[in-house]
Design an enzyme around this catalytic site. Structure first.
Site, PDB file in Angstrom:
ATOM      1  N   GLY A   1       0.807  -1.226   0.000  1.00  9.48           N
ATOM      2  CA  GLY A   1       0.000   0.000   0.000  1.00  9.48           C
ATOM      3  C   GLY A   1       0.831   1.263   0.000  1.00  9.48           C
ATOM      4  O   GLY A   1       2.070   1.235   0.049  1.00  9.48           O
TER       5      GLY A   1
ATOM      6  N   LYS B   1       4.746  12.273  -2.116  1.00 12.37           N
ATOM      7  CA  LYS B   1       5.554  11.137  -1.641  1.00 12.37           C
ATOM      8  C   LYS B   1       6.456  11.642  -0.520  1.00 12.37           C
ATOM      9  O   LYS B   1       7.227  12.579  -0.732  1.00 12.37           O
ATOM     10  CB  LYS B   1       6.379  10.558  -2.786  1.00 12.37           C
ATOM     11  CG  LYS B   1       7.219   9.344  -2.378  1.00 12.37           C
ATOM     12  CD  LYS B   1       7.742   8.629  -3.597  1.00 12.37           C
ATOM     13  CE  LYS B   1       8.721   7.518  -3.225  1.00 12.37           C
ATOM     14  NZ  LYS B   1       9.240   6.853  -4.422  1.00 12.37           N
TER      15      LYS B   1
ATOM     16  N   ASP C   1       8.522   4.993   8.370  1.00 11.67           N
ATOM     17  CA  ASP C   1       8.113   6.287   8.911  1.00 11.67           C
ATOM     18  C   ASP C   1       7.247   7.147   7.984  1.00 11.67           C
ATOM     19  O   ASP C   1       6.784   8.217   8.377  1.00 11.67           O
ATOM     20  CB  ASP C   1       9.359   7.093   9.336  1.00 11.67           C
ATOM     21  CG  ASP C   1      10.346   7.287   8.194  1.00 11.67           C
ATOM     22  OD1 ASP C   1       9.984   6.982   7.037  1.00 11.67           O
ATOM     23  OD2 ASP C   1      11.479   7.732   8.461  1.00 11.67           O
ATOM     24  N   GLY C   2       7.076   6.710   6.754  1.00 11.05           N
ATOM     25  CA  GLY C   2       6.241   7.501   5.837  1.00 11.05           C
ATOM     26  C   GLY C   2       6.949   8.698   5.230  1.00 11.05           C
ATOM     27  O   GLY C   2       6.337   9.513   4.551  1.00 11.05           O
TER      28      GLY C   2
ATOM     29  N   ASP D   1       4.332  -4.393  -7.325  1.00  6.51           N
ATOM     30  CA  ASP D   1       3.731  -3.186  -6.749  1.00  6.51           C
ATOM     31  C   ASP D   1       4.330  -1.929  -7.376  1.00  6.51           C
ATOM     32  O   ASP D   1       3.817  -0.830  -7.164  1.00  6.51           O
ATOM     33  CB  ASP D   1       3.909  -3.150  -5.226  1.00  6.51           C
ATOM     34  CG  ASP D   1       5.347  -3.416  -4.800  1.00  6.51           C
ATOM     35  OD1 ASP D   1       5.863  -4.496  -5.119  1.00  6.51           O
ATOM     36  OD2 ASP D   1       5.954  -2.540  -4.170  1.00  6.51           O
ATOM     37  N   ASN D   2       5.395  -2.080  -8.141  1.00  7.25           N
ATOM     38  CA  ASN D   2       6.006  -0.932  -8.812  1.00  7.25           C
ATOM     39  C   ASN D   2       5.733  -0.952 -10.306  1.00  7.25           C
ATOM     40  O   ASN D   2       6.464  -0.343 -11.090  1.00  7.25           O
ATOM     41  CB  ASN D   2       7.516  -0.917  -8.557  1.00  7.25           C
ATOM     42  CG  ASN D   2       7.840  -0.585  -7.103  1.00  7.25           C
ATOM     43  OD1 ASN D   2       7.039   0.041  -6.412  1.00  7.25           O
ATOM     44  ND2 ASN D   2       8.995  -1.011  -6.636  1.00  7.25           N
TER      45      ASN D   2
ATOM     46  N   ASP E   1       7.753   4.870  -9.373  1.00  4.57           N
ATOM     47  CA  ASP E   1       8.555   4.607  -8.173  1.00  4.57           C
ATOM     48  C   ASP E   1      10.056   4.594  -8.472  1.00  4.57           C
ATOM     49  O   ASP E   1      10.688   3.534  -8.575  1.00  4.57           O
ATOM     50  CB  ASP E   1       8.126   3.304  -7.477  1.00  4.57           C
ATOM     51  CG  ASP E   1       6.901   3.526  -6.602  1.00  4.57           C
ATOM     52  OD1 ASP E   1       6.300   4.619  -6.688  1.00  4.57           O
ATOM     53  OD2 ASP E   1       6.541   2.621  -5.829  1.00  4.57           O
TER      54      ASP E   1
HETATM   55  P1  AMP Z   1       9.301   0.484  -2.632  1.00  5.65           P
HETATM   56  O1  AMP Z   1      10.268  -0.642  -2.532  1.00  5.65           O
HETATM   57  O2  AMP Z   1       9.877   1.839  -2.423  1.00  5.65           O
HETATM   58  O3  AMP Z   1       8.466   0.409  -3.862  1.00  5.65           O
HETATM   59  O4  AMP Z   1       8.303   0.319  -1.404  1.00  5.65           O
HETATM   60  C1  AMP Z   1       7.648  -0.873  -1.078  1.00  5.65           C
HETATM   61  C2  AMP Z   1       6.611  -0.601  -0.032  1.00  5.65           C
HETATM   62  O5  AMP Z   1       7.229  -0.032   1.122  1.00  5.65           O
HETATM   63  C3  AMP Z   1       5.522   0.363  -0.436  1.00  5.65           C
HETATM   64  O6  AMP Z   1       4.329  -0.083   0.149  1.00  5.65           O
HETATM   65  C4  AMP Z   1       5.974   1.661   0.176  1.00  5.65           C
HETATM   66  O7  AMP Z   1       4.902   2.526   0.442  1.00  5.65           O
HETATM   67  C5  AMP Z   1       6.620   1.191   1.448  1.00  5.65           C
HETATM   68  N1  AMP Z   1       7.634   2.131   1.944  1.00  5.65           N
HETATM   69  C6  AMP Z   1       8.868   2.368   1.433  1.00  5.65           C
HETATM   70  N2  AMP Z   1       9.525   3.286   2.172  1.00  5.65           N
HETATM   71  C7  AMP Z   1       8.676   3.668   3.144  1.00  5.65           C
HETATM   72  C8  AMP Z   1       8.753   4.599   4.231  1.00  5.65           C
HETATM   73  N3  AMP Z   1       9.838   5.330   4.461  1.00  5.65           N
HETATM   74  N4  AMP Z   1       7.675   4.717   5.028  1.00  5.65           N
HETATM   75  C9  AMP Z   1       6.570   3.991   4.819  1.00  5.65           C
HETATM   76  N5  AMP Z   1       6.433   3.092   3.835  1.00  5.65           N
HETATM   77  C10 AMP Z   1       7.468   2.928   3.005  1.00  5.65           C
HETATM   78 MG    MG Z   2       6.991   1.187  -4.585  1.00 10.63          MG
END
Ligand code: AMP
Ligand code: MG
Length: 535
Positions: free
Chosen positions: A114, A137, A149-150, A285-286, A295
C-alpha cells in the site's frame, strides 16, 4: 527555478482555480476506520491527511508538469506552493487518501503493502478536460506504512524529481514530478544498511499521473478472494483510465484491458532498453497498469554497456532486476496480473494467449527501436540480427559508454567508416587491443554497407538516430553531484539538470560536461554506481 518574478497573488489565484473531481474516493469503497494507525485494510483506500512539516521550502518546480495542471511555469517565491505541495495546506476540493495494494517483491508474495508514504491529494481536471492525480511522496505515515516512517529524504526525492521529468522529455512513459520541497525536518536513514543511521534532510515530491494504479492493487484483492471488489476496481479502472475499451461483454472487456496493459508494458520496456534505464525494483507493486515508469528508487542509467548491471545493492546477489533481464521480468509481472484477474474471467486460455504475445510484441518493438538506434529504414530480419548480435558482443567486451557510443555512431560516415567518432565512448583505452580494433572495424565496414543498402540521404538517417539516441541522460553521478550540492544548501544544480534534461536529444552548446562519461571517482561511489533501497 526562477524564484522572483511572480507576485504571490497570482499563484493564489491559480491554486484557487484548480478543479477537483475525485472519482477514486467517490466511486470505490473506503476503509471505514478514520484513525491513522498501521493495519490491514479490506478496502481500496483509507482517508489520511499529510503530516504538517516545520519548514517547507520549494527547491524544484517542473514548468511542464505545472502546465498539465494549469499552474504557472514560474514558481514565484515558491512559498505558497511549498505549503501546498509539502502537505501543510489542503486546498478546497482535496480529499487526501492512501491506497491499498499488495505485490510480489523479488519474486515472493509480500501481502499488503500500500501507499506507505504516498498520499493522493485528489484528481484535477484541467482546462483541456484531462484528469491528473496529485500524489505527495514522503508526506508522513499512513495505515500502510508498516514498520517505516512515511517519510522520504532529499537525495532520493531529488533523484525521483529529476528522473521523472528527464524520462518524460526522453519520450519514456512515466509518472511526472511537479515539485521538490524540503520539509525543514530531518529524517534518519542508514544508507548502506550497515549500522550507521544518520539524520538527513527530509523532502516531499509531488507526483502527477492520470492514475497511480499498480498491478498490486489487483493482486491484493485476488489474494483475499474479494472478487466483488476486484471486479469493481477493474470496472473503475477501465472507465477512468481505459475509456476506449467499450466491449459490451465484460469478459471481452477485461481481456482487452489485459491486452492493452501488456502492450503498454512492452512499449515501456522497449524505451527503457533504448535509453539504458534500469529500474532496479521491478516488483509488481512498482508496475503501473498504464505502462508508466513508476517509483524511482535505486534506479540507474547504464554507463558502460553491461546487461548484467543492476544499480540496486539489495539485488546484487541474484541480479533479478539487471538491465538485460527487464523484458523477462515484465512478462513475469504480467503473469501475476493475469493470475489476479483470472477470477473475473474464469478462462486461462485467452489470458495465456495474451501473455504469449508479450514476447512477440516486445521483440517487434525492440527491433524497430534497434533500427532507429542504428539508422536503418527498417529492421531486416536475420541479416540485422547477426549484425546487432555482434554489435552488442563488442559493446560488452570492453567498457563502452552506451549513450555516447550510440549518439556518436551517427557520426560514422557510411562512405568511409572509421572508429574515430566512437573513441569518446571508451572508458579504458588499454582495453582497445589491436584484435578488438580489428573486430570493431570489421563490424563498422558491414554496418556501413548495410546503411548504403538503404540508400537514404545521410541527413534523414542521422535525424532518425538522434531522435532515438539521447545526447543527455540523467547519469548517476550527475544526480549525485546535484545531491551533494543540495545537501550543502546549494540548489542551483537541480534547476540546471532539469533544464539540460528538457532537451535530451539536442546538442546544447556550453553543456558538454553533462554529456560526458562517468568520471573515475564515481566508479565505486555509493549513489553513483550502487544504490540502496534506503530512501
Ligand atoms: P518500494 O520498494 O519503495 O516500492 O516500497 C515498497 C513498499 O514499502 C511500499 O508499500 C511503500 O509505500 C513502502 N515504503 C517504502 N519506504 C517507506 C517509508 N519510508 N515509510 C513507509 N512506507 C514505506
Ligand atoms: Mg513502490
Amino acid at each position: 527555478m526562477n524564484v522572483t518574478s511572480t507576485p504571490p497573488a497570482s499563484v493564489e489565484a491559480d491554486l484557487a482555480a484548480l478543479t477537483f473531481d475525485n472519482r477514486f474516493v467517490a466511486e470505490l469503497p473506503a476503509d471505514p476506520e478514520a484513525a491513522n494507525f498501521r493495519r490491514q485494510v479490506a478496502a481500496c483506500y483509507s482517508h489520511v491527511e499529510p503530516t504538517p512539516v516545520a519548514g517547507p521550502r520549494l527547491i524544484g518546480w517542473s514548468p511542464e508538469a505545472a502546465a498539465l495542471l494549469d499552474l504557472p511555469a514560474d514558481a514565484g517565491d515558491g512559498a505558497a506552493l511549498a505549503q501546498v505541495f509539502a502537505g501543510n495546506r489542503l486546498l478546497p476540493g482535496m480529499q487526501p487518501f492512501a491506497t491499498c495494494y499488495g505485490g510480489h517483491q523479488f519474486g515472493n508474495w509480500a501481502g499488503q503493502l500500500g501507499d506507505g508514504r504516498a498520499i493522493n491529494l485528489g484528481e484535477i481536471v484541467n482546462k483541456k478536460g484531462e484528469r491528473w492525480t496529485l500524489q505527495l511522496k514522503g508526506a508522513g505515515p499512513t495505515p500502510y506504512s508498516r514498520t517505516a516512517d512515511g517519510l522520504a529524504v532529499l537525495r532520493s526525492s531529488l533523484r525521483e524529481f529529476l528522473c521523472s521529468e528527464a524520462m518524460f522529455h526522453l519520450g519514456v512513459p512515466t509518472t511526472r514530478a511537479l515539485s521538490l520541497t524540503l520539509t525543514g525536518e530531518d529524517v534518519i536513514r542508514d544508507i548502506l544498511y550497515d549500522g550507521h543511521p544518520a539524520p538527513e534532510p527530509g523532502a516531499v515530491v509531488c507526483r502527477v499521473a492520470p492514475s497511480f494504479t499498480r498491478f498490486g492493487h489487483f493482486e491484493i484483492l485476488a489474494s483475499r478472494r474479494d472478487v466483488d471488489l476486484l471486479r469493481q476496481l477493474l470496472d473503475f479502472t477501465i472507465a477512468t483510465d481505459f475509456p476506449h475499451l467499450t466491449a459490451a461483454d465484460a469478459k471481452t472487456r477485461y481481456l482487452n484491458w489485459f491486452d492493452d496493459v501488456t502492450q503498454r508494458t512492452a512499449d515501456m520496456i522497449v524505451h527503457w532498453m533504448r535509453v539504458g534505464f534500469v529500474h532496479g525494483v521491478m516488483n509488481t507493486d512498482n508496475m503501473s497498469v498504464l505502462g508508466l515508469t513508476i517509483d524511482y528508487g535505486p534506479y540507474g542509467w547504464l554507463e558502460d554497456y553491461d546487461p548484467n548491471w543492476t544499480p540496486n545493492t539489495t539485488d546484487a546477489a541474484t541480479r533479478r532486476y539487471r538491465f538485460g533481464q527487464q523484458p523477462a521480468v515484465a512478462q513475469w509481472n504480467l503473469l501475476q496480473l493475469a493470475n489476479a484477474i483470472y477470477p473475473l474471467i474464469g478462462d486461462a486460455e485467452p489470458l495465456n494467449a495474451i501473455l504469449g504475445s508479450y514476447a512477440i510484441r516486445y521483440t517487434e518493438g525492440s527491433q524497430a527501436m534497434t533500427a532507429d538506434k542504428l539508422g536503418f529504414a527498417a529492421y531486416n530480419g536475420e541479416a540485422d540480427e547477426e549484425l546487432t548480435t555482434e554489435l552488442f558482443a563488442l559493446l560488452g567486451e570492453v567498457e563502452t559508454d552506451m549513450t555516447l557510443f550510440f549518439r556518436n555512431l551517427a557520426l560514422v560516415d557510411p562512405q568511409a567508416p572509421s572508429a574515430a567518432p566512437l573513441e569518446a565512448a571508451y572508458y579504458q583505452p588499454s582495453q582497445l587491443t589491436a584484435a578488438y580494433h580489428e573486430r570493431l572495424t570489421a563490424w563498422l565496414g558491414r554496418y556501413a554497407k548495410r546503411l548504403q543498402g538503404d540508400g537514404r540521404p545521410d541527413a534523414a538517417r542521422i535525424a532518425q538516430m538522434n531522435r532515438a539516441n539521447p545526447r543527455y541522460v540523467l547519469r548517476n553521478y550527475l544526480a549525485q553531484l546535484a545531491i551533494d550540492k543540495a545537501e550543502a544548501g546549494d540548489y542551483a544544480m537541480v534547476d540546471e539538470l532539469l533544464d539540460v534534461m528538457r532537451h535530451p536529444y539536442d546538442e546544447q552548446p556550453g553543456r558538454d560536461q553533462y554529456a560526458e562519461k562517468r568520471p573515475d571517482w564515481a566508479r565505486q561511489r555509493p549513489g553513483c554506481s550502487m544504490l540502496s533501497c534506503s530512501s
